[in-house]
Motif scaffolding. Structure first.
Motif, mmCIF file in Angstrom:
data_model
loop_
_atom_site.group_PDB
_atom_site.id
_atom_site.type_symbol
_atom_site.label_atom_id
_atom_site.label_comp_id
_atom_site.label_asym_id
_atom_site.label_seq_id
_atom_site.Cartn_x
_atom_site.Cartn_y
_atom_site.Cartn_z
ATOM 1 N N GLY A 1 0.772 -1.185 0.000
ATOM 2 C CA GLY A 1 0.000 0.000 0.000
ATOM 3 C C GLY A 1 0.831 1.277 0.000
ATOM 4 O O GLY A 1 0.381 2.309 -0.464
ATOM 5 N N ALA B 1 1.696 2.493 -3.650
ATOM 6 C CA ALA B 1 0.500 3.040 -4.297
ATOM 7 C C ALA B 1 0.108 4.375 -3.676
ATOM 8 O O ALA B 1 -0.301 5.296 -4.390
ATOM 9 C CB ALA B 1 -0.654 2.038 -4.191
ATOM 10 N N HIS B 2 0.256 4.512 -2.372
ATOM 11 C CA HIS B 2 -0.062 5.764 -1.680
ATOM 12 C C HIS B 2 0.819 6.900 -2.197
ATOM 13 O O HIS B 2 0.316 7.989 -2.494
ATOM 14 C CB HIS B 2 0.114 5.587 -0.173
ATOM 15 C CG HIS B 2 0.009 6.859 0.605
ATOM 16 N ND1 HIS B 2 -1.201 7.428 0.924
ATOM 17 C CD2 HIS B 2 0.961 7.678 1.097
ATOM 18 C CE1 HIS B 2 -0.977 8.550 1.594
ATOM 19 N NE2 HIS B 2 0.334 8.718 1.712
ATOM 20 N N ALA C 1 -0.040 7.793 -5.828
ATOM 21 C CA ALA C 1 -1.306 8.536 -5.865
ATOM 22 C C ALA C 1 -1.133 9.976 -5.388
ATOM 23 O O ALA C 1 -1.838 10.872 -5.849
ATOM 24 C CB ALA C 1 -2.359 7.821 -5.016
ATOM 25 N N LEU D 1 1.776 -0.202 -10.959
ATOM 26 C CA LEU D 1 1.887 0.754 -9.861
ATOM 27 C C LEU D 1 2.301 2.144 -10.318
ATOM 28 O O LEU D 1 2.110 3.120 -9.602
ATOM 29 C CB LEU D 1 2.898 0.250 -8.825
ATOM 30 C CG LEU D 1 2.454 -0.941 -7.990
ATOM 31 C CD1 LEU D 1 3.631 -1.523 -7.216
ATOM 32 C CD2 LEU D 1 1.342 -0.524 -7.036
ATOM 33 N N THR E 1 5.578 3.008 -11.188
ATOM 34 C CA THR E 1 6.885 3.303 -10.625
ATOM 35 C C THR E 1 7.996 3.053 -11.634
ATOM 36 O O THR E 1 7.825 2.304 -12.593
ATOM 37 C CB THR E 1 7.188 2.428 -9.391
ATOM 38 O OG1 THR E 1 7.348 1.070 -9.815
ATOM 39 C CG2 THR E 1 6.094 2.519 -8.365
#
Length: 82
Positions: A1, A4-5, A8, A44, A46
């Motif tokens: 998580g 992804a945090h 975002a 993702l 990245t």
């Protein structure tokens, strides 16, 4: 998580995978590792860098090449959070 945090939130994220699965798994699994990592990074959002070191040698060989690889990535990327 956490990855992804940060993505975002607009943070640029770079993932370093230091080792592949050589010596850690049989050759059957090795070809799937790199494409799967690339796919995960794409999902993702990245950047992804591979060190390419054999899996079971990170604590058995000289540390200088590992340190130099990480230092090079830090110098290139200049992260605010590690």
């Amino acid at each position: 998580g956490a990855i992804a945090h940060h993505v975002a939130a607009g943070d640029e994220v770079r993932v370093l995978i230091m080792a592949d699965c050589r010596s850690a798994r049989d050759a059957y699994h090795q070809p799937a590792l790199l494409p799967a990592a690339k796919e995960a990074a794409a999902i993702l959002g990245t950047a992804l860098r591979f060190g390419g070191y054999p899996g079971m040698s990170l604590d058995a060989g000289p540390e200088l090449p590992l340190v130099q690889f990480i230092e090079g990535q830090l110098a290139d990327f200049k992260p605010a959070i590690v």
